[in-house]
Design a protein around this motif. Structure first.
Motif, mmCIF file in Angstrom:
data_model
loop_
_atom_site.group_PDB
_atom_site.id
_atom_site.type_symbol
_atom_site.label_atom_id
_atom_site.label_comp_id
_atom_site.label_asym_id
_atom_site.label_seq_id
_atom_site.Cartn_x
_atom_site.Cartn_y
_atom_site.Cartn_z
ATOM 1 N N SER A 2 0.416 -39.064 -21.938
ATOM 2 C CA SER A 2 0.791 -38.076 -22.946
ATOM 3 C C SER A 2 -0.148 -38.119 -24.146
ATOM 4 N N SER A 3 -0.916 -39.199 -24.302
ATOM 5 C CA SER A 3 -1.837 -39.301 -25.433
ATOM 6 C C SER A 3 -3.163 -38.586 -25.160
ATOM 7 N N LEU A 4 -3.332 -38.037 -23.970
ATOM 8 C CA LEU A 4 -4.559 -37.328 -23.641
ATOM 9 C C LEU A 4 -4.521 -35.950 -24.281
ATOM 10 N N GLY A 5 -5.312 -35.780 -25.326
ATOM 11 C CA GLY A 5 -5.268 -34.534 -26.069
ATOM 12 C C GLY A 5 -6.338 -33.533 -25.696
ATOM 13 N N ASP A 6 -7.450 -34.037 -25.132
ATOM 14 C CA ASP A 6 -8.527 -33.124 -24.779
ATOM 15 C C ASP A 6 -9.343 -33.692 -23.618
ATOM 16 N N GLU A 7 -10.342 -32.927 -23.216
ATOM 17 C CA GLU A 7 -11.172 -33.318 -22.068
ATOM 18 C C GLU A 7 -11.914 -34.627 -22.324
ATOM 19 N N ARG A 14 -10.926 -41.572 -17.134
ATOM 20 C CA ARG A 14 -11.569 -41.660 -15.812
ATOM 21 C C ARG A 14 -12.485 -42.877 -15.747
ATOM 22 N N VAL A 15 -13.304 -43.049 -16.796
ATOM 23 C CA VAL A 15 -14.235 -44.177 -16.843
ATOM 24 C C VAL A 15 -13.465 -45.493 -16.825
ATOM 25 N N GLU A 16 -12.396 -45.564 -17.602
ATOM 26 C CA GLU A 16 -11.598 -46.786 -17.652
ATOM 27 C C GLU A 16 -10.945 -47.096 -16.307
ATOM 28 N N LEU A 17 -10.418 -46.068 -15.645
ATOM 29 C CA LEU A 17 -9.821 -46.278 -14.322
ATOM 30 C C LEU A 17 -10.852 -46.791 -13.331
ATOM 31 N N SER A 36 -6.287 -32.091 -16.538
ATOM 32 C CA SER A 36 -7.371 -31.309 -17.130
ATOM 33 C C SER A 36 -6.972 -29.841 -17.241
ATOM 34 N N PHE A 37 -6.367 -29.324 -16.186
ATOM 35 C CA PHE A 37 -5.917 -27.929 -16.185
ATOM 36 C C PHE A 37 -4.830 -27.732 -17.245
ATOM 37 N N LYS A 38 -3.925 -28.684 -17.347
ATOM 38 C CA LYS A 38 -2.840 -28.601 -18.327
ATOM 39 C C LYS A 38 -3.386 -28.609 -19.760
ATOM 40 N N ILE A 39 -4.420 -29.387 -20.006
ATOM 41 C CA ILE A 39 -5.047 -29.413 -21.333
ATOM 42 C C ILE A 39 -5.573 -28.026 -21.690
ATOM 43 N N LEU A 40 -6.243 -27.378 -20.734
ATOM 44 C CA LEU A 40 -6.761 -26.031 -20.975
ATOM 45 C C LEU A 40 -5.617 -25.040 -21.180
ATOM 46 N N LEU A 41 -4.558 -25.156 -20.389
ATOM 47 C CA LEU A 41 -3.415 -24.252 -20.540
ATOM 48 C C LEU A 41 -2.848 -24.332 -21.956
ATOM 49 N N LYS A 42 -2.790 -25.536 -22.471
ATOM 50 C CA LYS A 42 -2.279 -25.724 -23.829
ATOM 51 C C LYS A 42 -3.221 -25.080 -24.855
#
Length: 114
Positions: A2-7, A14-17, A36-42
């Motif tokens: 939920s803390s992912l605010g942008d790309e 991704r890098v951390e995973l 990623s798609f959800k971020i754009l939708l927002k």
């Protein structure tokens, strides 16, 4: 997540995973693509979205700043691929049955409308 605010946040995740766990499983790749798609939708102010293997349908928020002329041109040029229903749901038929390609296609269309 939920803390992912942008790309950029998503890229860092991704890098951390990858650093922690090695190659990312396909299911996680799908999940990241959906985020990623959800971020754009927002960002685009989509009120509601439905994604399937064959289509993406969207309801724009009243204050969404999309280029209506571009949207209408898409529908006019490819009425079998793009449509708007009476309840103002924008539907795009996807050219690929692959979820990753479909989400990328949807993102590109949305980016072209803003």
């Amino acid at each position: 997540f939920s803390s992912l605010g942008d790309e950029e946040d998503l890229k860092e995740m991704r890098v951390e995973l990858l650093d922690r766990f090695g190659p990312i499983p396909r299911e996680a790749i799908y999940f990241i693509a959906l985020i990623s798609f959800k971020i754009l939708l927002k960002e685009v102010m989509i009120k509601e979205a439905a994604v399937s293997e064959k289509s993406i349908s969207l309801i724009f928020h009243e204050k969404a700043e999309i280029n209506v002329d571009k949207l209408l041109l898409l529908i006019k040029e490819s009425p079998k691929k793009y449509s708007v229903s009476p309840d103002m749901r924008f539907k795009m038929m996807l050219t690929s049955n692959d979820l990753l390609k479909g989400l990328e296609e949807g993102k590109n269309i949305l980016k072209g409308l803003i």
